[in-house]
Design an enzyme around this catalytic site. Structure first.
Site, PDB file in Angstrom:
ATOM      1  N   THR A 139      63.078  55.141  56.124  1.00  0.00           N
ATOM      2  CA  THR A 139      62.014  54.361  55.452  1.00  0.00           C
ATOM      3  C   THR A 139      61.883  54.885  54.046  1.00  0.00           C
ATOM      4  OG1 THR A 139      60.889  53.902  57.493  1.00  0.00           O
ATOM      5  CG2 THR A 139      59.479  54.115  55.560  1.00  0.00           C
ATOM      6  N   ASN A 163      61.966  62.622  65.987  1.00  0.00           N
ATOM      7  CA  ASN A 163      61.846  61.202  66.302  1.00  0.00           C
ATOM      8  C   ASN A 163      61.448  60.942  67.751  1.00  0.00           C
ATOM      9  OD1 ASN A 163      62.674  59.410  63.881  1.00  0.00           O
ATOM     10  ND2 ASN A 163      64.046  61.177  63.812  1.00  0.00           N
TER      11      ASN A 163
END
Length: 350
Positions: A129, A345
């Site tokens: 991102t 993650n």
């Protein structure tokens, strides 16, 4: 849609919530944010952009966000400290803030460009991102800004890969206030010195992102030379940087040339296995040739393998691939794949 007129005077940015996959409610919240910021600043809503980064599919808590928008606007200042504050405020899993500035001369006059960026996971930009905000004091139209920025992004942010997951929220914005009085575009062409400076700042910021990749311990650069054309060079270099097997081998200090050659092979570029060369080098000048025009040199017990294993322990590992198919080249950047990437993650929303 809001800034289609090509003029931006304010950008409202939030981190922690991507404001994506939220349907019409997300669009409505975006418009409310812009209208609210417009009322406070007296800046037309058509000149206000928004950008978001964070968790996908969560509604924005507007009762929290709008007061924070007002508070942030009250703290706006024109100084270096405010730039650093902005760079820090947009971080998510970044371990350090990222900002850079350059100054160049055009016809004897100084022109400056500064920028901040964030993003160390979900990085496989197709313009990762990631958010990037750039400003310059050059005189340049919105049409020429678009042309210059697209060129710079293709050489920088679109050439980095951390994990191969493209983000939903990639944003890069370049704003120009014209304070230098220096025109940097003429007859539809961008001044070469300005483009070089913009390329340099974008590449510098992109490399910071790759170096700070989630869980990363090593920075990787892959340069492909001798490709048939630039597209082939891009395909090959990004394929190597994207390979989970190459990334994990570098994490383990293993100079596995077979994985590098395989990544080039499935990239779609034109290659001849009897011509390809692969080498690795470090920033302090050490080099090891693994494959020389199809001939494997780094077998067990060879000086080449010993040197390659030593290079693999460095914080920066440079891979050079020569295809001998033409004159084109391209460079991509990334990082190793580690246990910590999985951990970060696995726990991202918990």
């Amino acid at each position: 849609e809001m800034i289609k007129g090509g003029k931006i005077s304010l950008v409202v940015v939030n981190s922690g919530n991507a404001k994506c996959f939220t349907g019409q409610d997300g669009i409505d919240d975006c418009e409310k944010t812009i209208e609210f910021a417009s009322e406070i600043t007296n800046i037309p809503s058509s000149e206000i952009a928004t950008a978001s980064t964070g968790v996908i599919g969560r509604k924005m808590p507007m009762d929290i966000i709008l007061p924070l928008v007002e508070e942030s606007i009250s703290k706006l200042e024109h100084n270096a400290e405010s730039s650093t504050d902005a760079a820090k405020s947009i971080m998510t899993t970044d371990t350090y803030h990222k900002e850079f500035a350059v100054e160049t001369e055009i016809d004897g006059e100084k022109v400056r460009i500064g920028g901040i960026t964030k993003g160390v996971g979900m990085i496989a930009p197709n313009m990762g991102t990631m958010l990037c905000f750039l400003a310059t004091d050059a005189v340049i139209s919105s049409e020429m800004i678009n042309k210059a920025l697209k060129s710079a992004v293709n050489r920088s942010f679109n050439m980095i890969v951390v994990d191969g997951d493209q983000s939903t929220n990639d944003t890069a914005i370049l704003m120009a206030n014209g304070n230098s009085g220096v025109e940097v575009a003429k007859d539809g062409e961008i001044n070469e010195d300005f483009q070089e400076a913009l390329d340099f700042i974008c590449i510098s910021l992109a490399k910071m992102m790759a170096r700070d990749g989630e869980g990363a311990t090593k920075f990787i650069e892959c340069k492909v030379n001798g490709a048939k054309d630039e597209n082939d060079a891009i395909l090959a270099s990004k394929s190597v940087i994207s390979s989970s097997l190459v990334k994990s081998a570098i994490f383990g200090g293993d100079p596995n040339w077979g994985r590098i050659v395989a990544a080039v092979g499935y990239s779609g570029c034109e290659m001849n296995q009897d011509m390809i060369s692969v080498s690795v080098n470090s920033d302090d000048g050490k080099e090891a040739i693994l494959v020389d025009k199809g001939k494997i040199l780094a077998f067990e017990g060879t000086d080449e393998l010993n040197s390659a294993e030593e290079i693999m322990q460095e914080k920066t590992v440079n891979i050079v691939v020569d295809l001998y198919q033409g004159d084109a080249s391209a460079t991509a950047w990334g990082c190793d794949l580690t246990y910590d990437y999985v951990k970060i993650n696995a726990e991202y929303t918990t």
